[in-house]
Design an enzyme around this catalytic site. Structure first.
Site, short mmCIF file in Angstrom:
data_model
loop_
_atom_site.label_atom_id
_atom_site.label_comp_id
_atom_site.label_asym_id
_atom_site.label_seq_id
_atom_site.Cartn_x
_atom_site.Cartn_y
_atom_site.Cartn_z
CE LYS A 35 -7.09 0.65 10.31
NZ LYS A 35 -5.86 0.23 9.60
N GLY A 62 0.98 -1.30 0.10
CA GLY A 62 -0.04 0.01 0.16
C GLY A 62 0.90 1.18 -0.05
CE1 TYR A 102 -9.35 2.70 8.43
CE2 TYR A 102 -10.16 4.01 10.23
CZ TYR A 102 -9.28 3.50 9.51
OH TYR A 102 -7.92 4.22 9.57
CG ASP A 140 -4.89 -8.29 -4.07
OD1 ASP A 140 -5.07 -7.72 -3.09
OD2 ASP A 140 -5.77 -9.01 -4.69
N GLY A 176 -0.27 5.09 -1.26
CA GLY A 176 -1.49 5.98 -0.56
C GLY A 176 -0.63 7.11 0.05
CD GLN A 177 -3.21 11.39 4.09
OE1 GLN A 177 -4.07 10.60 4.34
NE2 GLN A 177 -2.83 12.69 4.58
P1 NAD Z 1 -4.65 5.60 1.34
O1 NAD Z 1 -6.11 5.18 1.17
O2 NAD Z 1 -4.23 6.85 1.07
O3 NAD Z 1 -3.74 4.23 0.93
C1 NAD Z 1 -3.90 2.91 0.72
C2 NAD Z 1 -3.12 2.30 -0.38
O4 NAD Z 1 -3.21 0.99 -0.34
C3 NAD Z 1 -3.57 2.81 -1.70
O5 NAD Z 1 -2.34 3.22 -2.37
C4 NAD Z 1 -4.18 1.72 -2.26
O6 NAD Z 1 -4.12 1.65 -3.64
C5 NAD Z 1 -3.54 0.35 -1.56
N1 NAD Z 1 -4.27 -0.65 -1.76
C6 NAD Z 1 -5.67 -0.59 -1.50
N2 NAD Z 1 -6.00 -2.19 -1.59
C7 NAD Z 1 -5.16 -2.77 -1.80
C8 NAD Z 1 -4.44 -4.12 -1.93
N3 NAD Z 1 -5.95 -5.24 -1.99
N4 NAD Z 1 -3.33 -4.50 -2.16
C9 NAD Z 1 -2.49 -3.68 -2.19
N5 NAD Z 1 -2.54 -2.41 -1.96
C10 NAD Z 1 -3.79 -2.03 -1.91
O7 NAD Z 1 -4.59 5.06 2.95
P2 NAD Z 1 -3.30 5.81 4.00
O8 NAD Z 1 -4.13 7.06 4.38
O9 NAD Z 1 -2.15 6.20 3.39
O10 NAD Z 1 -3.64 4.78 5.26
C11 NAD Z 1 -2.62 3.74 5.58
C12 NAD Z 1 -3.09 3.04 6.61
O11 NAD Z 1 -3.19 3.96 7.84
C13 NAD Z 1 -4.50 2.37 6.60
O12 NAD Z 1 -4.43 1.21 7.32
C14 NAD Z 1 -5.38 3.37 7.43
O13 NAD Z 1 -6.47 2.77 8.03
C15 NAD Z 1 -4.29 4.00 8.38
N6 NAD Z 1 -4.43 5.04 8.92
C16 NAD Z 1 -4.72 6.35 8.11
C17 NAD Z 1 -4.99 7.51 8.80
C18 NAD Z 1 -4.98 8.97 7.83
O14 NAD Z 1 -5.49 9.75 8.37
N7 NAD Z 1 -4.57 8.83 6.62
C19 NAD Z 1 -5.36 7.57 9.88
C20 NAD Z 1 -5.46 6.42 10.82
C21 NAD Z 1 -4.92 5.12 10.13
#
Ligand code: NAD
Length: 312
Positions: free
Chosen positions: A147, A9, A143, A53, A12-13
């Site tokens: 978690k 992943g 969600y 995946d 992502g962000q």
């Molecule tokens: P995001 O949605 O920006 O990124 C998630 C990434 O996972 C994406 O690039 C997506 O393409 C990839 N993805 C989705 N399904 C997939 C799969 N089956 N196989 C491989 N990759 C896959 O999320 P984020 O904000 O970067 O969050 C990352 C983690 O941090 C998550 O577990 C999220 O719950 C946790 N989190 C984020 C925040 C926040 O504010 N951003 C806050 C608390 C927890």
């Protein structure tokens, strides 16, 4: 043994900035980025990338074996707001991917796992202010349920099988490099893009909704620090509370106005208000501070200044 990392992943962000930081620390070739989609130019150009995946355990195992991976950072998930639209898919991805990675570690194929939890593990019956590490947890979003269950599995795999899994309950994360991926705190990122481009923003939460937040720089540093801490310092094997800052939409708008004086904001709360109302408004993080010396650096004022200077 040299550290060899797999980030799942990575596009992502959080994954984007975490991968770049890990590449700075360990070297580009030592950090394998992976996702179901391609990422930013800097991710794709700065080291190996694998299309992978997180639901496919044997694919993860193959990549771990091929690159001799010893640490996995599992960032793939479906976030809170999107999860409410697709509850079964959110459950399946969030649990399935975690169980895959935990089982791979249980089988001794990797040494250490990072998996992020969230303030979404808490619910309406949780004490809202300075929410403690150990307290009532009755999440009402799918969600949050995923978690919280994930946290229980992490602790179980640590206690029963000795799996070295480390986790942080992230608050809403604010960053300028990558857009957020469908969470309830996304407004605190969108607001900057709109403030710079248009000078106004329509907020999907009410003006007095206080939520715990953190600047990405702090979140990435926390992730690196918890993973580099000696194993015996990590006492919480569910997940650690982490506090950065806490603010309302009205407060962040006022802070932005110190830089963009004519910035205006209107409020049109949608379904995400209910999610936000079920979460804590501020966190207590003594355990992280005591166990592995966590300390945040960004508050509302230096975060806003930094975000605006980067986006301008
Ligand atoms: P995001 O949605 O920006 O990124 C998630 C990434 O996972 C994406 O690039 C997506 O393409 C990839 N993805 C989705 N399904 C997939 C799969 N089956 N196989 C491989 N990759 C896959 O999320 P984020 O904000 O970067 O969050 C990352 C983690 O941090 C998550 O577990 C999220 O719950 C946790 N989190 C984020 C925040 C926040 O504010 N951003 C806050 C608390 C927890």
């Amino acid at each position: 043994m040299a550290t060899k990392v797999l980030v799942i992943g990575a596009c992502g962000q959080i994954g984007t900035e975490l991968t770049m930081r890990l590449r700075e620390i360990y070297g580009g070739e030592q950090v394998i980025a992976s996702d179901i989609r391609e990422g930013s130019e800097e991710i794709m150009a700065s080291g190996p990338f694998e299309t992978l995946d997180a639901m496919n355990k044997s694919q993860i195992e193959d990549v771990c074996l091929h690159y001799e991976i010893n640490e996995v950072y599992l960032m793939a998930a479906m976030l809170s707001a999107t999860g409410e639209k697709f509850p079964k898919k959110a459950w399946s991805l969030n649990m399935g991917s975690l169980m895959n990675v935990l089982d791979i570690a249980k089988d001794g194929k990797v040494d250490k796992i990072f998996w992020p939890s969230s303030i979404a593990v808490f619910g309406p019956t949780t004490p809202k202010e300075n929410t403690p590490q150990h307290t009532i947890m009755e999440p009402t979003t799918v969600y949050g349920i995923s978690k919280q269950t994930g946290e229980r599995w992490c602790e179980y795999y640590h206690q029963k099988y000795g799996v070295d899994v480390r986790s942080i309950r992230f608050p809403g994360l604010i960053s300028w490099k990558t857009l957020p991926g469908g969470g309830t705190t996304d407004y605190a990122v969108d607001i900057f893009h709109k403030a710079v481009a248009d000078g106004n923003y329509t907020c999907f939460l009410k003006e007095d909704t206080a939520l715990p937040m953190m600047y990405m720089e702090d979140a990435v540093r926390a992730t690196v620090e918890i993973m580099r801490a000696p194993e015996d310092e990590i006492k919480e094997r569910s997940s650690y509370n982490l506090a950065g800052m806490s603010f309302t939409p009205k407060e962040i708008a006022a802070e932005i106005r110190k830089h963009i004086t004519d910035f205006s904001m209107v409020y049109e709360p949608d379904f995400r208000q209910e999610i936000a109302d079920s979460w804590p408004s501020s966190m207590e993080d003594i355990a992280a501070r005591n166990d592995w010396n966590w300390k945040h650096e960004y508050d509302l004022s230096n975060m806003v200044a930094e975000m605006l200077s980067q986006l301008k």
